[in-house]
Design a protein around this motif. Structure first.
Motif, short mmCIF file in Angstrom:
data_model
loop_
_atom_site.label_atom_id
_atom_site.label_comp_id
_atom_site.label_asym_id
_atom_site.label_seq_id
_atom_site.Cartn_x
_atom_site.Cartn_y
_atom_site.Cartn_z
N LEU A 148 9.06 43.76 12.02
CA LEU A 148 7.95 43.19 12.34
C LEU A 148 6.87 44.65 11.97
O LEU A 148 5.53 44.46 11.44
CB LEU A 148 7.35 43.10 13.71
N ALA A 149 7.22 45.68 12.16
CA ALA A 149 6.51 46.94 11.78
C ALA A 149 6.23 46.98 10.29
O ALA A 149 5.25 47.39 9.94
CB ALA A 149 7.02 47.93 12.49
N VAL A 150 7.27 47.07 9.69
CA VAL A 150 7.21 47.01 8.36
C VAL A 150 6.48 45.82 7.62
O VAL A 150 5.69 46.22 6.66
CB VAL A 150 8.98 46.94 7.57
N TRP A 151 6.69 44.91 8.10
CA TRP A 151 5.73 43.53 7.66
C TRP A 151 4.18 43.93 7.70
O TRP A 151 3.35 43.65 6.90
CB TRP A 151 6.40 42.14 8.30
N ILE A 152 3.81 44.33 8.77
CA ILE A 152 2.42 44.54 9.18
C ILE A 152 1.93 45.76 8.23
O ILE A 152 0.90 45.61 7.66
CB ILE A 152 2.26 44.99 10.74
#
Length: 58
Positions: free
Chosen positions: A12-16
């Motif tokens: 999720l952090a990488v996607w954001i």
């Protein structure tokens, strides 16, 4: 269970970050910065008022 949660949070952090980075690079150049950093253009837009000789001294 803990590995799955860690993976999900990392994903999720990488996607954001990827989505935010794409938005930053897709932004159009700011016209304000182009004009306000052009010294000749800024001087042509405003004529400073003439101050009497006694003003601003001392």
């Amino acid at each position: 269970m803990k590995n799955r949660r860690t993976f999900l949070l990392a994903f999720l952090a990488v996607w954001i970050l990827a989505l935010y980075g794409a938005a930053v690079f897709a932004a159009t150049p700011n016209k304000c910065i182009q004009c306000h950093t052009n010294d000749a253009l800024m001087k042509s837009l405003h004529k400073p008022p003439v101050l009497p000789k006694s003003e601003g001294e001392g």
